[in-house]
Design an enzyme around this catalytic site. Structure first.
Site, mmCIF file in Angstrom:
data_model
loop_
_atom_site.group_PDB
_atom_site.id
_atom_site.type_symbol
_atom_site.label_atom_id
_atom_site.label_comp_id
_atom_site.label_asym_id
_atom_site.label_seq_id
_atom_site.Cartn_x
_atom_site.Cartn_y
_atom_site.Cartn_z
ATOM 1 N N VAL A 198 60.259 17.260 121.165
ATOM 2 C CA VAL A 198 59.450 16.983 119.976
ATOM 3 C C VAL A 198 58.725 15.660 120.173
ATOM 4 O O VAL A 198 59.326 14.661 120.566
ATOM 5 C CB VAL A 198 60.355 16.894 118.715
ATOM 6 C CG1 VAL A 198 59.559 16.430 117.502
ATOM 7 C CG2 VAL A 198 61.018 18.238 118.440
ATOM 8 N N ALA B 244 59.590 10.313 120.355
ATOM 9 C CA ALA B 244 59.801 11.674 120.858
ATOM 10 C C ALA B 244 61.297 11.887 121.068
ATOM 11 O O ALA B 244 62.077 10.941 120.999
ATOM 12 C CB ALA B 244 59.064 11.886 122.169
ATOM 13 N N LYS B 245 61.704 13.102 121.299
ATOM 14 C CA LYS B 245 63.108 13.386 121.632
ATOM 15 C C LYS B 245 63.203 14.785 122.208
ATOM 16 O O LYS B 245 62.378 15.647 121.903
ATOM 17 C CB LYS B 245 63.976 13.307 120.365
ATOM 18 C CG LYS B 245 65.433 13.056 120.651
ATOM 19 C CD LYS B 245 65.666 11.582 120.941
ATOM 20 C CE LYS B 245 67.118 11.203 120.965
ATOM 21 N NZ LYS B 245 67.270 9.747 120.759
ATOM 22 N N GLY B 246 64.225 14.985 123.016
ATOM 23 C CA GLY B 246 64.468 16.302 123.568
ATOM 24 C C GLY B 246 65.903 16.710 123.350
ATOM 25 O O GLY B 246 66.768 15.861 123.090
#
Ligand code: GLU
Length: 431
Positions: A70, A115-117
């Site tokens: 994201v 952001a992040k995953g």
């Protein structure tokens, strides 16, 4: 091989993690008198990618894993944020984590977005080979949305420098260019930064130290309980201990380990975890008693409580039992909205996650800068830069809280949201 210990989620079913995170934003937006246009451009995630990844398992089967990345906001720079490997990861949680990254980068003033995953998996149940296959598949699937000027991953719960090595290698083999700044939190041998491994814990220590300086009290001798003994919890305990604090309790999924004389040696505990992969059995090597329910650590009578596990730990149903005099949030989102209100009413200060655990991403930024220069700094230099950045951020949040008579959490959001909104408006509505 989990880099972070995990404590089960207890999200209220009626409310998603992202919706809960938005409530803090809404309160700060009201203080800032933001208009609906301003809120619209900075609140929601801009891009959410979901991938289904077939991976060869050791027994010859193919297993499908779900993964997310994201990008919440890029007004102030490329997306930045870790990759979480955990069985309970959801898109909603990753969106909340990406949201926190936007405001975390803004509050410390580093030129990055959020952001992040995440990958739904239990890394402790995968072999090294399976973990490598899964990581490489994840990067290959998301190649188009990653990049050193686009979106830069890093470690988070369940991932570590080895996983970042595979992220680097896979990306570089696809791009066919040497771009070490594609990922941070790498090993030193792969152009990682000195000081990055313990950076989040160091940031927690700097924040706690700064808090005590502001209130005119001595940090030495203060008792501390640390929930979670992964990367963040273990290094927070270690650095606070080195600063003269007395570690009264630590915990992970296996239980809470309490020392009535408050003299846990974090080195000993880290050594135990290195050998045993958890704190299980620590009561046999140190003078501690074990509480079977790890969440009881939140209720101990200590000066400082460092929740450093997962989100949603201090909630409406247990907040009244919290007795610590200061809460320093090493984890992302450990305190929910209702609990935060209760703590504020009771005058228990909280150094909020987006400030308190920003040391990790700050040194990630320093790693990225070094990667772009091809010039590498000593650990002393990195730590000095980190301390300066954290102290400056802490002071601006402290000042805002004093001036507006609001909590440190609200002040951190006010400072951060203002910076994101200004950047967005200066750019104009095209990004
Ligand atoms: N996962 C860490 C965090 O939540 C570090 C992120 C990074 O270094 O990009 O802040």
């Amino acid at each position: 091989m989990s880099a972070e210990s995990a404590v089960g989620h207890t999200t209220t079913p009626s409310q998603t993690v992202f919706a809960a995170a938005e409530r803090f934003f809404d309160d700060a937006a009201a203080i800032l008198n933001l208009n609906l246009n301003q809120i619209a451009i900075v609140k929601k995630p801009r891009r959410s990618v979901i991938v289904q990844m077939p991976v060869f398992m050791d027994d010859g089967r193919i297993q499908l894993f779900e993964g997310f990345r994201v990008l919440h906001n890029k007004a102030r720079g490329p997306g930045k944020g870790g990759i979480r490997f955990h069985p309970d990861v959801t898109l909603d949680e990753v969106q909340a984590l990406a949201f926190w990254m936007t405001f975390k980068c803004a509050v410390v003033g580093i030129p990055m977005g959020g952001a992040k995953g995440g990958v739904v998996c239990d890394p402790s149940k995968l072999s090294n080979r399976e973990l490598e296959n899964l990581t490489r598949r994840y990067v290959a699937e998301l190649y188009d949305v990653l990049g050193p000027d686009v979106d830069i991953p890093a470690p988070d719960v369940g991932t570590n420098p080895q996983v970042m090595g595979w992220v680097l290698d896979t990306y570089l083999m696809h791009s066919r260019k040497h771009q070490p700044g594609i990922v941070t939190g790498k090993s030193i041998e792969l152009e990682g930064s000195e000081g990055r491994l313990g950076a989040t814990g160091r940031g927690v220590e700097y924040c706690v130290r700064r808090f005590y300086k502001h209130v005119g009290k001595d940090l030495r001798g203060q008792t501390v309980a640390v929930q979670g003994f992964g990367n963040v919890g273990s290094f927070s305990a270690l650095f606070l201990h080195q600063d003269g604090c007395r570690i009264a309790a630590i915990s992970d999924v296996t239980g809470a380990y309490v020392s009535d004389s408050a003299d846990i040696d974090p080195h000993l505990a880290m050594e135990h975890v290195r050998k045993r992969r958890s704190l299980d059995g620590f009561e046999r090597v140190a003078k501690v008693r074990k509480l079977a329910n790890p969440r009881e650590i939140l209720e101990l009578d200590v000066e400082v409580l460092v929740p450093a596990a997962l989100e949603n730990q201090i909630l409406a149903d247990n907040v009244r039992k919290v007795r610590a005099r200061l809460i320093a949030e090493g984890a992302n989102g450990p305190t929910n909205y209702e609990a935060d209100k209760n703590l504020a009413e009771r005058g228990i200060p909280v150094i909020p996650d987006i400030l308190c655990n920003a040391g990790g991403v700050t040194v990630s930024y320093l790693e990225w800068v070094q990667n772009r220069m091809g010039l590498y700094w000593s650990e002393a230099r990195v730590n000095a830069d980190l301390e300066e950045i954290m102290n400056r951020a802490f002071d601006s949040v402290w000042l805002c809280a004093q001036e507006r008579k609001i909590s440190l959490r609200l002040a951190a959001y006010v400072v951060a949201i203002q910076r994101v909104v200004i950047a967005s408006e200066l750019r104009g509505l095209y990004h």
